[in-house]
Scaffold this active site. Structure first.
Site, mmCIF file in Angstrom:
data_model
loop_
_atom_site.group_PDB
_atom_site.id
_atom_site.type_symbol
_atom_site.label_atom_id
_atom_site.label_comp_id
_atom_site.label_asym_id
_atom_site.label_seq_id
_atom_site.Cartn_x
_atom_site.Cartn_y
_atom_site.Cartn_z
ATOM 1 N N CYS A 113 -9.118 -5.837 3.740
ATOM 2 C CA CYS A 113 -8.789 -4.353 3.641
ATOM 3 C C CYS A 113 -8.763 -4.137 2.194
ATOM 4 O O CYS A 113 -7.862 -4.195 1.266
ATOM 5 C CB CYS A 113 -7.699 -3.980 4.318
ATOM 6 S SG CYS A 113 -7.602 -4.136 6.113
ATOM 7 N N ALA A 114 -9.740 -3.975 1.497
ATOM 8 C CA ALA A 114 -9.968 -4.457 0.166
ATOM 9 C C ALA A 114 -9.948 -3.308 -1.200
ATOM 10 O O ALA A 114 -9.362 -3.680 -2.145
ATOM 11 C CB ALA A 114 -11.363 -5.165 -0.420
ATOM 12 N N ALA A 115 -10.102 -2.096 -0.690
ATOM 13 C CA ALA A 115 -10.196 -0.976 -1.603
ATOM 14 C C ALA A 115 -8.755 -0.490 -2.190
ATOM 15 O O ALA A 115 -7.655 -0.478 -1.303
ATOM 16 C CB ALA A 115 -10.917 0.114 -1.125
ATOM 17 N N PRO A 116 -8.555 -0.328 -3.290
ATOM 18 C CA PRO A 116 -9.409 -0.279 -4.591
ATOM 19 C C PRO A 116 -9.823 -1.379 -5.277
ATOM 20 O O PRO A 116 -10.511 -1.213 -6.221
ATOM 21 C CB PRO A 116 -8.868 0.848 -5.284
ATOM 22 C CG PRO A 116 -7.649 0.413 -5.125
ATOM 23 C CD PRO A 116 -7.025 0.068 -3.854
ATOM 24 N N GLY A 117 -9.607 -2.332 -4.791
ATOM 25 C CA GLY A 117 -10.229 -3.692 -5.233
ATOM 26 C C GLY A 117 -9.440 -4.551 -6.123
ATOM 27 O O GLY A 117 -9.901 -5.271 -6.891
ATOM 28 N N ASN A 118 -8.012 -4.110 -6.307
ATOM 29 C CA ASN A 118 -7.313 -4.989 -7.224
ATOM 30 C C ASN A 118 -7.150 -6.369 -7.077
ATOM 31 O O ASN A 118 -7.352 -7.036 -7.917
ATOM 32 C CB ASN A 118 -5.810 -4.289 -7.291
ATOM 33 C CG ASN A 118 -6.041 -3.019 -7.868
ATOM 34 O OD1 ASN A 118 -6.059 -2.427 -9.046
ATOM 35 N ND2 ASN A 118 -5.397 -1.968 -6.880
ATOM 36 N N LYS A 119 -7.031 -6.539 -5.682
ATOM 37 C CA LYS A 119 -6.776 -8.061 -5.395
ATOM 38 C C LYS A 119 -8.093 -8.690 -5.349
ATOM 39 O O LYS A 119 -8.341 -10.003 -5.565
ATOM 40 C CB LYS A 119 -6.093 -8.385 -3.999
ATOM 41 C CG LYS A 119 -4.656 -7.701 -4.169
ATOM 42 C CD LYS A 119 -3.841 -7.970 -2.906
ATOM 43 C CE LYS A 119 -2.525 -7.102 -2.978
ATOM 44 N NZ LYS A 119 -2.582 -5.691 -2.714
ATOM 45 N N ASP A 184 -4.541 -7.504 3.487
ATOM 46 C CA ASP A 184 -3.539 -6.600 2.820
ATOM 47 C C ASP A 184 -3.765 -5.220 3.334
ATOM 48 O O ASP A 184 -4.194 -4.140 2.899
ATOM 49 C CB ASP A 184 -3.822 -6.410 1.219
ATOM 50 C CG ASP A 184 -2.978 -5.510 0.257
ATOM 51 O OD1 ASP A 184 -1.703 -5.634 0.656
ATOM 52 O OD2 ASP A 184 -3.333 -5.035 -0.460
ATOM 53 N N CYS A 239 3.334 -3.669 1.044
ATOM 54 C CA CYS A 239 4.083 -3.058 0.162
ATOM 55 C C CYS A 239 5.089 -2.162 0.876
ATOM 56 O O CYS A 239 5.467 -1.278 0.716
ATOM 57 C CB CYS A 239 3.526 -2.264 -1.169
ATOM 58 S SG CYS A 239 2.407 -1.197 -0.531
HETATM 59 N N1 SAM Z 1 -5.932 -4.612 -1.435
HETATM 60 C C1 SAM Z 1 -6.150 -3.672 -2.223
HETATM 61 C C2 SAM Z 1 -5.972 -3.618 -3.532
HETATM 62 O O1 SAM Z 1 -5.302 -4.607 -3.920
HETATM 63 O O2 SAM Z 1 -6.462 -2.845 -4.191
HETATM 64 C C3 SAM Z 1 -5.237 -2.448 -1.415
HETATM 65 C C4 SAM Z 1 -5.585 -2.229 0.348
HETATM 66 S S1 SAM Z 1 -4.812 -0.728 0.740
HETATM 67 C C5 SAM Z 1 -2.958 -1.303 1.091
HETATM 68 C C6 SAM Z 1 -5.368 -1.023 2.581
HETATM 69 C C7 SAM Z 1 -6.702 -0.335 2.613
HETATM 70 O O3 SAM Z 1 -7.181 -0.745 4.049
HETATM 71 C C8 SAM Z 1 -7.097 0.886 2.384
HETATM 72 O O4 SAM Z 1 -8.059 1.105 1.277
HETATM 73 C C9 SAM Z 1 -7.677 1.245 3.684
HETATM 74 O O5 SAM Z 1 -8.887 2.347 3.625
HETATM 75 C C10 SAM Z 1 -8.274 0.206 4.363
HETATM 76 N N2 SAM Z 1 -8.276 0.147 5.818
HETATM 77 C C11 SAM Z 1 -7.541 0.633 6.661
HETATM 78 N N3 SAM Z 1 -8.136 0.191 7.703
HETATM 79 C C12 SAM Z 1 -9.147 -0.361 7.985
HETATM 80 C C13 SAM Z 1 -9.860 -1.288 8.820
HETATM 81 N N4 SAM Z 1 -9.714 -1.004 10.086
HETATM 82 N N5 SAM Z 1 -11.009 -2.044 8.121
HETATM 83 C C14 SAM Z 1 -10.911 -2.298 6.737
HETATM 84 N N6 SAM Z 1 -10.358 -1.584 5.974
HETATM 85 C C15 SAM Z 1 -9.332 -0.503 6.643
#
Ligand code: SAM
Length: 309
Positions: A113-119, A184, A239
């Protein structure tokens, strides 16, 4: 004991992007600009910084810590992608998961669950851009922000997909060498100081239902991650400060997947997961001067290659 800080009173954390520069060069640059480097922090108190002084983080070698109101958004190093910022003292929680997963150079890694991609960008820095980094997100808009961020950070080993992680086939041939997963998932965000409802964290029925739905989703994702055939390690992070999304998800997952166990994390870290899951980490504004978060590291029992933490 420390007072509960507001978001804008937390220290400013800056990650040095080691794909583009070194920590030493970044420190020298800041010193030339009139900042004074006080060395590596040893105690939490060392992070109570004033004015233009800064220190190296207590735990993470590529993290620098500045006083709360320092603003680097117009800074040359930020614009050039040499440092990466996040408002309000979020960096420790953004950095720890990739640091703890610690995928070796050349490995195949999945950021679920990568966006916005910090990790994702931190993982790429740890992998020195070598190997494969599959990154998924459901939200197309967040994914496009992520492409920009990764470009600026000089990340080249990624393969982004606008896809539901739960629908990614763990037996797909392209994932056969995936040994590391960072998970995440979306969470309540209750650890974020700016969002927190102090009086009633999970009091009303609507909140409770929302938490239950999030926890079910998080458990589903974690179980799905463990289905990748060569998986060795998965980091689970939120978080959130709610045990429903943290210890309870991990405990349920371990019950359902007896082939995996918890790895004890950073023994010197001051705040632990709630008993009996004390191998996990928690963080809070009072004990670690960060936003609230939770991190667990699960590994396969039969792992032949157990790396040191
Ligand atoms: N890891 C990211 C970072 O460090 O920038 C932050 C991730 S944020 C906590 C959770 C992300 O999960 C959101 O961008 C959301 O769109 C995505 N998401 C939610 N359900 C999902 C799914 N079933 N498959 C993939 N991504 C999903």
């Amino acid at each position: 004991s420390l007072q509960q800080p507001e978001g804008d009173q937390l220290p400013r954390y800056v990650r040095v992007n080691t794909l583009k520069t070194t920590v030493e060069d970044a420190i020298d640059y800041f010193k030339r600009e009139g900042f004074s480097y006080l060395g590596q922090a040893y105690r939490l108190d060392d992070l109570n910084l004033k004015g233009k002084s800064f220190v190296g983080d207590l735990h993470l070698s590529d993290l620098l810590v500045f006083s709360p109101k320092t603003d680097f958004h117009d800074h040359n190093l930020y614009k050039a992608g040499h440092i990466i910022l996040q408002d309000k003292g979020l960096w420790t929680c953004l950095c720890l998961p990739a640091y703890l997963l610690n995928p070796p150079t050349g490995s195949h890694v999945l950021d679920a669950c990568a966006a916005p991609g910090n990790k994702t960008s931190h993982l790429a820095a740890i992998m020195k851009n070598k190997g494969r980094l599959f990154a998924f997100d459901l939200d197309a808009k967040r994914l496009s922000t992520m492409s920009t961020l990764l470009l600026r950070a000089g990340v080249t080993c990624q393969q982004l997909a606008n896809q539901d992680f739960l629908k990614v086939d763990p037996d797909g041939p392209q994932y056969k060498d995936v040994e590391y997963i960072l998970l995440d998932p979306s969470c309540s965000g209750s650890g974020m100081v700016c969002l927190r409802d102090e009086a009633s964290p999970s009091q009303n029925e609507q909140d409770k239902r929302r938490l239950q739905a999030l926890a079910a989703f998080q458990l589903h994702c974690l179980n799905h991650a463990l289905r990748f055939p060569r998986l060795q390690r998965v980091v689970y992070s939120t978080c959130s400060i709610h045990t429903e999304e943290n210890e309870q998800v991990v405990a349920a997952c371990l019950l359902q997947n007896p082939g995996f166990r918890l790895v004890p994390l950073l023994l010197q870290w001051p705040e632990r997961g709630l008993a009996p899951l004390t191998k996990c980490l928690r963080a809070s504004t009072t004990k670690t001067l960060t936003h609230g978060f939770f991190v667990a590291l699960l590994e396969r029992h039969t792992a032949e290659r157990l790396e040191e933490q």
